[in-house]
Design a protein around this motif. Sequence first.
Motif: not given
Length: 390
Positions: A315-327
């Motif tokens: 699961w990937t979440y876009n946090v800001y502009n080009r940056w994303s975090v995933l689990a």
Amino acid sequence: MPIPKTLMLLLGLILLSAVYAFGQVDTTAGGGEKKKLSFKDPEDGAIDLSQFLLEANGVLPVIIPITEPAVGYGGGAALLYFHKSKKKYKSYVPPSVSGIAGFVTENKTWGAGVFHRHIFGENRVRTMTAVFKPDVRIDYYGNDNPILEENPVGINLDSWVILQKAEVRLGESKFYAGASYTYFKTDVSFDTIPGQPIINEILKRLNSNSTISSIKPTFTYDSRDNAFTPFKGINAQVSLNYSAKWLGSSDDFTTLNTSFLGYLPVTSRLNSAWRFEGNYLLGEAPFYAYPFLSLRGIPALRYQSDNAMLGETEWTYNVYNRWSVLAFFGGGKAFPDFSDFGQVDWAYTVGTGFRYKVARLLGIHMGADFALGNGEEFAFYIVFGTSWLR
């Protein structure tokens, strides 16, 4: 078969890792003038490699990080030559690439080879040719052996690999048909165990030469919106790896491989991805060619048997502009027979990571993953594109 699979992963990293090159690159414009490539996106001013990937050609050095827990940390290097296309197409067609590559890891695993990836026409036919020399040192957990499962023995696979692969798109559909041929010749040797002369004598007798010569027809459906970092679509594949003595192999066996990758957007910022894979052995194969679980955080060959099945979600979440975090979370089983499935323990992995959209025009993301396998094995991976290389 772990070594050809490792070879394909390495070649994939080489082809995808051109972004690791440093410095400025010049291309020749239509009038013979030199045009300097920019590593900044004119749209948002962020670091971006779209222009480099779309327009660069010529000789390129590449750095390849290796973080596979089965062989330890290491690195490699390659020299790539991008062949300039003589024709212009309406859609983007990736260039054909030739190269030489080598790598080494902390447990003295090493390899070197040459390859050529060719694109015919408007990306309708793709081929890969490679000759590789891997010398791999890895722990062997016994393939359902209760003693070796807790006390793995080191093995050395001193090998040669020849690979030829071709794939063609069927008409205007999203279906692809292809086949590959792999020749894998290895000298197998086992490490000795201190204070165990009887076991060492048995292991010494197991040292042998082995050859796998196999053909692998493949049928694929691919509707992904992007081959590097997909966010929507499906990639489903069925293949049959057939190895036979009449082809020059030491053993007759067949492996059925099934794979499903699905990508489903949940919201404009949240995306889900799903992976299911199964590998089933028919016949008697060399011990290193048995199916095994391939999950982040779990060393290669750690869980191995006649059959291997796994599932994983990310699961990937876009946090800001080009940056994303995933689990991500996944699990699987390696088992001798379907009647034994319920008696075999699950192997599982859990982890997190981050991504940066490194090439906006191509939709390519880059980052790192941090995984914990079975609550005890930690590993991290440098990722360019997707963790599920296909």
